[in-house]
Design a protein around this motif. Structure first.
Motif, mmCIF file in Angstrom:
data_model
loop_
_atom_site.group_PDB
_atom_site.id
_atom_site.type_symbol
_atom_site.label_atom_id
_atom_site.label_comp_id
_atom_site.label_asym_id
_atom_site.label_seq_id
_atom_site.Cartn_x
_atom_site.Cartn_y
_atom_site.Cartn_z
ATOM 1 N N PHE A 204 0.810 -1.216 0.000
ATOM 2 C CA PHE A 204 0.000 0.000 0.000
ATOM 3 C C PHE A 204 0.845 1.268 0.000
ATOM 4 N N ASP A 205 2.141 1.132 0.186
ATOM 5 C CA ASP A 205 2.997 2.306 0.119
ATOM 6 C C ASP A 205 2.984 2.928 -1.270
ATOM 7 N N VAL B 89 0.299 3.455 -2.955
ATOM 8 C CA VAL B 89 -0.942 4.206 -3.116
ATOM 9 C C VAL B 89 -0.876 5.418 -2.201
ATOM 10 N N ALA B 90 -0.812 6.593 -2.787
ATOM 11 C CA ALA B 90 -0.757 7.800 -1.964
ATOM 12 C C ALA B 90 -2.041 8.590 -2.160
ATOM 13 N N TYR B 91 -2.165 9.677 -1.384
ATOM 14 C CA TYR B 91 -3.420 10.432 -1.405
ATOM 15 C C TYR B 91 -3.744 10.982 -2.794
ATOM 16 N N ALA B 92 -2.786 11.574 -3.448
ATOM 17 C CA ALA B 92 -3.099 12.193 -4.729
ATOM 18 C C ALA B 92 -2.291 11.593 -5.872
ATOM 19 N N SER B 93 -1.709 10.426 -5.667
ATOM 20 C CA SER B 93 -0.990 9.788 -6.764
ATOM 21 C C SER B 93 -0.873 8.300 -6.490
ATOM 22 N N ASN C 259 0.443 8.417 3.284
ATOM 23 C CA ASN C 259 1.233 8.502 2.051
ATOM 24 C C ASN C 259 0.817 9.746 1.291
ATOM 25 N N HIS C 260 1.712 10.665 1.109
ATOM 26 C CA HIS C 260 1.367 11.937 0.492
ATOM 27 C C HIS C 260 2.668 12.631 0.101
ATOM 28 N N GLU D 266 -4.222 6.120 3.007
ATOM 29 C CA GLU D 266 -5.229 6.829 3.799
ATOM 30 C C GLU D 266 -6.249 5.907 4.469
ATOM 31 N N GLU E 44 -7.243 21.931 -0.491
ATOM 32 C CA GLU E 44 -7.543 21.702 -1.905
ATOM 33 C C GLU E 44 -8.877 22.301 -2.303
ATOM 34 N N TRP F 233 -11.106 9.094 -8.424
ATOM 35 C CA TRP F 233 -10.209 9.928 -9.220
ATOM 36 C C TRP F 233 -9.199 9.165 -10.064
ATOM 37 N N SER G 23 -5.340 19.421 -6.070
ATOM 38 C CA SER G 23 -4.167 18.714 -5.538
ATOM 39 C C SER G 23 -3.719 17.574 -6.450
ATOM 40 N N LEU G 24 -4.555 17.214 -7.419
ATOM 41 C CA LEU G 24 -4.205 16.123 -8.332
ATOM 42 C C LEU G 24 -3.490 16.614 -9.594
ATOM 43 N N ASN H 149 -0.667 14.830 -11.652
ATOM 44 C CA ASN H 149 -0.990 13.657 -12.469
ATOM 45 C C ASN H 149 -1.262 14.057 -13.913
ATOM 46 N N SER I 76 -7.593 19.168 3.341
ATOM 47 C CA SER I 76 -7.727 17.726 3.179
ATOM 48 C C SER I 76 -7.026 16.987 4.298
ATOM 49 N N TRP I 77 -5.983 17.579 4.849
ATOM 50 C CA TRP I 77 -5.247 16.901 5.925
ATOM 51 C C TRP I 77 -4.863 17.890 7.021
#
Lengths: 297, 432
Positions: free
Chosen positions: A251-252, A254-258, B45-46, B74, B152, B257, B277-278, B281, B313-314
């Motif tokens: 799961f590392d 999979v991040a919040y926005a990527s 993870n961010h 998350e 965001e 998303w 925030s995306l 991508n 968002s966080w």
């Protein structure tokens, strides 16, 4: 079997062989069945293989190519994803964690579970067996909060031992149940014979029942190890950052926005390959575990 | 004969016990949590986390505090909090959480500490520099429980080349958006006019800007469900129609998303609305085939003007049971200081400090039109993107159902009526 054996002497060898050759084309139903069997096999194999093939191909692609349907099979492969997995993501540690926990949980469950199953089978302890089965029935998630409470007070959370113990909670009933039915099918007479020849009951278990039940133990061990290898829920809560197992570590990516799909797929390949290799090499034990016994029929 | 066998069994048993014992004693020392000098930080993870992780040694050196960092996705993070905080752990000190998704729940269960005194007492750090909307979201019943770190807003992503080819201006109203999407999808077979999230729960947050812009809201001033108002109805219908008529062929109704963004970045859609925030991508050639032709604009105006959400968002909070709260507060102060937030914003994480947004160097790398869209959203933005309740996940499923019904072309009125009554029942329950 017996009917075929009976007929054989009635037909002379010389006459039988050509007849057998001539017979084949005469049975269109058999041919249709053969065709159907091949087709069905192909369909089933493709269905099961498709996600695996997709996974392996994706692990060799860049993130842009993964989403591009035109690059499904034709693309320029890259090993970058694997570099990510072994480089920055320190997967060797997680692979070791998964193996270490899986092996210990399986071995300890075996040591405790096989004698337990033997006594439950030989001395007809139905109630104990039912209690053991309870552990299998309770949904694991409902145990997490109390477990976490107990183990964190013991200072064990984040270590290997707590993961091994939690996996054993599920593996032990699995062992007991597989082995119980296995011992049930072993004829009691064999052990009685041993005891007549001077073995103690424990000796009869160790020298007769145990060697005969090796295929059953192998089956249970393999299923146990696979469970432990794939378990996510217990490891999520009870592992620490250095004792993380593979299903949690994946799961590392999979991040919040990527989402790094390539890395995710490469990691998935690495998780799947060992278990597939183990399953392939031990397949014959699983099959013989289902059919073996001291006396046939 | 007897004794050797017995000994053998005894031997095996002893070996097993010893093995368990050895394992127990060699259990790792990462757990701990006995209020020692180690500060346990749990982060999602961010991009923010990756950037902070790099400068952690700097913090450890300055403060003399040892940091033990746990990093999770998350949903896994949520699961961990639910189990660990429920069990009353003291092994979490600093926690990164989603104020709108979990803030109310955590505050109600008293899992996060009240840090009102700390934030108001730290003058150099300057609490008043934080944006109003995000601060509101991390304040529960007048108690500050978190410091917003990432914000965001919903913006319109579009393809500059397709618009140019069609001779269209960037749409500024929802009506124009629909017309432009229709025109482009007609002129370009295989390219959808519009794409967005379609999953019942996933779409709720992005649908919220449509709802606000049409003049609707989730819950009215009296605390009652308000999703059956004419404004809300027209928002539900508009969003669904846009996707049904001008969206991708055979549009799936469980896109979040990653799926919707993939359609856009593969060049298969002209317009896309989602969180700013995306944006990486879409503009990063490593993940997007249309990186050079992506444009950004403020969320189009509906009947009630342009009202995109503008949310934190966080946020960072301190666990209520932490025995290390002083060090935890020191970490939060360091991670949300003006210079750190500037640094992080330069790395592509939209922050929550007014002064940082005003600093031109903070946003040098942002596409100019995106920055414009963001700045415009600050003035008109709404501070929440989902109903503000305790069980957010449950309510998202309820209010998201009419979105799906609308996309598939079903009976939207009946779906709304159904959702309204369930939502009302839910609110009554939650009020007790």
């Amino acid at each position: 079997m017996s009917s075929v054996v009976d007929k054989q002497p009635a037909v002379p060898d010389a006459a039988r062989l050509p007849a057998a050759f001539k017979k084949r084309p005469k049975h269109p139903a058999t041919r249709a069945y053969g065709l159907f069997r091949v087709l069905a096999l192909v369909i089933i194999v493709l269905t099961f293989l498709a996600p695996l093939v997709w996974m392996v191909l994706s692990s060799l692609k860049t993130n842009v190519d993964i989403y591009d349907p035109t690059a499904a099979f034709v693309f320029s492969p890259t090993l970058q994803n694997y570099e990510t997995v072994f480089g920055q993501a320190s997967y060797l540690q997680y692979i070791f964690n998964s193996f270490w926990i899986g092996i210990w949980a399986t071995v300890l469950s075996m040591i405790l579970g096989v004698p337990a199953a033997y006594s439950m089978s030989r001395f007809v302890m139905k109630k104990s067996a039912a209690v053991v089965l309870m552990a299998r029935i309770i949904p694991g998630v409902s145990l997490l909060v109390p477990w976490y409470f107990v183990f964190s007070n013991l200072g064990l959370v984040g270590g290997y031992s707590v993961l091994i113990l939690s996996h054993m909670f599920v593996l032990l009933p699995l062992f007991v149940y597989i082995m119980m039915s296995f011992f049930d099918s072993l004829p009691l007479e064999l052990e009685e014979q041993g005891q007549v020849d001077g073995l103690t009951p424990i000796g009869a278990f160790l020298r007769i029942a145990l060697p005969l039940s090796v295929p059953g133990i192998a089956t249970a061990s393999i299923l146990s190890f696979i469970f432990s290898w794939n378990n996510f829920m217990f490891a999520l809560v009870l592992s620490g950052s250095s004792t993380k197992t593979l299903p949690v570590a994946i799961f590392d990516f999979v991040a919040y926005a990527s989402i790094d799909w390539g890395g995710l797929m490469a990691a998935a390949v690495i998780i799947t390959v060992p278990i597939m290799v183990i399953a392939l090499f031990t397949q014959k034990y699983i099959v013989s575990g289902l059919t073996a016994g001291a006396t046939k029929g | 004969m007897k004794s050797p066998r017995v000994l053998r069994v005894a031997g095996i048993t002893t070996a097993a016990l010893l093995a368990v014992g050895t394992l127990a004693s060699c259990s790792s020392d990462t757990g701990g949590g006995d209020g020692s000098g180690v500060l346990n930080i749990t982060l999602a993870n961010h991009v923010w986390t990756d950037a902070i992780k790099e400068s952690l040694p700097e913090f450890e050196q300055e403060s003399g505090i040892d940091v033990n960092l746990t990093q999770l996705g998350e949903d896994q993070l949520s699961d961990q909090y639910n189990v660990k905080l429920n069990a009353g752990t003291n092994e979490i000190d600093v926690m990164m959480y989603r104020p709108l998704q979990e803030g109310k729940l955590f505050a109600q269960n008293k899992w996060v500490a009240d840090i009102t005194e700390q934030v108001e007492g730290a003058e150099d750090w300057d609490w008043s520099d934080f944006q109003e909307g995000p601060v509101e979201a991390t304040t529960v019943e007048d108690a500050v429980v978190g410091v917003p770190i990432i914000t965001e807003r919903e913006v319109l992503y579009y393809r500059t080349d397709l618009l140019e080819a069609a001779g269209l201006e960037v749409p500024t109203t929802l009506e124009e958006l629909e017309a432009a999407a229709a025109q482009i999808s007609e002129a370009n077979p295989g390219v959808a006019g519009f794409v967005a999230r379609t999953g019942a729960s996933a779409a709720v947050t992005q649908f919220s800007s449509y709802l606000y812009s049409e003049g609707g809201t989730w819950i009215d001033d009296d605390g009652n469900a308000a999703i059956d108002t004419p404004e809300a109805k027209s928002a539900y219908e508009f969003y669904g129609t846009l996707l049904r008529e001008h969206g991708p062929d055979n549009v799936s109704t469980d896109m979040s998303w990653p799926e919707a963004m993939a359609i856009f970045t593969q060049g298969n859609a002209a317009f896309y609305t989602d969180a700013d925030s995306l944006y990486k991508n879409a503009v990063d050639p490593a993940s997007s085939t249309v990186a050079d032709t992506v444009g950004f604009a403020q969320f189009p105006a509906g009947e009630d003007g342009s009202k995109p959400y503008n949310v934190p968002s966080w946020a960072l909070g301190i666990a209520a049971e932490s025995e290390n709260s002083e060090n935890a507060w020191e970490f939060i102060q360091w991670a949300t200081s003006q210079e750190k937030m500037l640094e992080l914003q330069q790395a592509g994480v939209p922050g929550s400090r007014v002064s940082v947004w005003e600093d031109p160097s903070a946003t040098e790398d942002y596409p100019a039109d995106l920055l414009e869209a963001i700045n415009a959203s600050f003035d008109v933005g709404v501070g929440f993107d989902r109903p503000l309740v305790i069980s957010v996940a449950e309510v998202r499923e309820i209010v998201g159902m009419p979105i799906v019904e609308s996309i598939t072309g079903g009976d939207v009125d009946a779906a709304i009526e159904n959702a309204q009554s369930q939502f009302q029942e839910f609110l009554d329950d939650e009020r007790g």
